[in-house]
Design a protein around this motif. Structure first.
Motif, short mmCIF file in Angstrom:
data_model
loop_
_atom_site.label_atom_id
_atom_site.label_comp_id
_atom_site.label_asym_id
_atom_site.label_seq_id
_atom_site.Cartn_x
_atom_site.Cartn_y
_atom_site.Cartn_z
N VAL A 65 -22.24 -3.86 5.14
CA VAL A 65 -21.74 -2.62 4.54
C VAL A 65 -21.68 -2.78 3.03
CG1 VAL A 65 -19.78 -1.04 4.49
CG2 VAL A 65 -20.46 -2.09 6.62
N GLN A 66 -21.94 -1.68 2.34
CA GLN A 66 -21.90 -1.66 0.88
C GLN A 66 -20.55 -2.17 0.37
OE1 GLN A 66 -24.04 -1.86 -1.42
NE2 GLN A 66 -25.11 0.04 -1.01
N ARG A 70 -18.44 -8.15 -5.47
CA ARG A 70 -18.95 -9.32 -4.75
C ARG A 70 -17.88 -10.05 -3.96
NH1 ARG A 70 -24.08 -11.12 -6.77
NH2 ARG A 70 -24.74 -9.71 -8.39
N LEU A 71 -16.63 -9.69 -4.09
CA LEU A 71 -15.55 -10.39 -3.40
C LEU A 71 -15.31 -9.86 -1.99
CD1 LEU A 71 -13.05 -10.64 -6.37
CD2 LEU A 71 -14.63 -12.39 -5.56
N ARG A 72 -15.78 -8.68 -1.71
CA ARG A 72 -15.55 -8.03 -0.42
C ARG A 72 -16.78 -8.16 0.47
NH1 ARG A 72 -11.23 -7.04 2.05
NH2 ARG A 72 -11.16 -5.22 3.34
N ARG A 97 -13.68 -8.70 5.12
CA ARG A 97 -12.84 -9.78 4.62
C ARG A 97 -13.02 -9.91 3.12
NH1 ARG A 97 -15.91 -14.01 3.36
NH2 ARG A 97 -14.35 -15.62 3.21
N SER A 98 -12.05 -10.53 2.50
CA SER A 98 -12.08 -10.69 1.06
C SER A 98 -11.55 -12.07 0.69
CB SER A 98 -11.21 -9.62 0.40
OG SER A 98 -11.15 -9.86 -0.98
N PRO A 104 -6.45 -6.95 2.31
CA PRO A 104 -6.28 -7.75 3.53
C PRO A 104 -7.58 -7.79 4.34
CG PRO A 104 -5.42 -5.55 3.87
CD PRO A 104 -5.86 -5.63 2.42
N ASP A 105 -7.70 -8.80 5.19
CA ASP A 105 -8.81 -8.83 6.13
C ASP A 105 -8.58 -7.70 7.13
OD1 ASP A 105 -9.74 -11.02 4.83
OD2 ASP A 105 -9.11 -12.46 6.35
#
Length: 144
Positions: A65-66, A70-72, A97-98, A104-105
């Motif tokens: 998913v878009q 870059r952290l997600r 997830r992050s 939060p995940d």
């Protein structure tokens, strides 16, 4: 000298979840070494869903998913089956997830548009659990 045994072989990866060639999908129909691990989860959702309903596999769509940055990291798996009486069932499993706060995940399971389960923790549901949840949802919530 003791014989060295290989614990895993290339065949172990290919036999995890194998899809029939008739299934329309955007990932390989069988696993192999160095595959993306989420692909086996995607194949597993479809295979386990067909077992739980019972139904025939129609299609599988795996989508990264878009992301906003870059952290997600997020994926969406859409499994489509058809029962003997022609009923279509679509299950969408999302997982996000992050590595950074404050996000939060998150994961969720949707069955024909109805969301019976979701969570905000690192423990993700297994393909058999997703399939069982879908089958129970069709029987109880959606009356099928």
């Amino acid at each position: 000298m003791a014989e060295r045994k290989l614990w895993f072989t290339a065949y172990d990866w290919s036999r995890s979840y194998v899809l029939p060639e008739s299934v329309s999908c955007n990932i390989p129909h069988r696993g192999s070494l160095n595959d993306c691990g989420a692909w086996n989860t995607a194949r597993g959702v479809l295979v386990e869903l067909c077992r739980a309903l019972p139904a025939a596999p129609v299609s599988l769509l795996y989508e990264p998913v878009q992301r906003r940055d870059r952290l997600r990291v997020a994926i969406r798996i859409t499994a489509h089956t058809r029962s003997a009486d022609g009923q279509d069932v679509r299950v969408i499993y999302r997982s996000e997830r992050s590595d950074a706060e404050p996000w939060p995940d998150f994961w969720s399971v949707a069955v024909n548009g109805f969301i019976p389960a979701s969570g905000q923790d690192a423990r993700r549901p297994s393909p058999p659990w997703i399939a069982h949840t879908a089958a129970q949802t069709l029987r109880t919530e959606l009356g099928r």
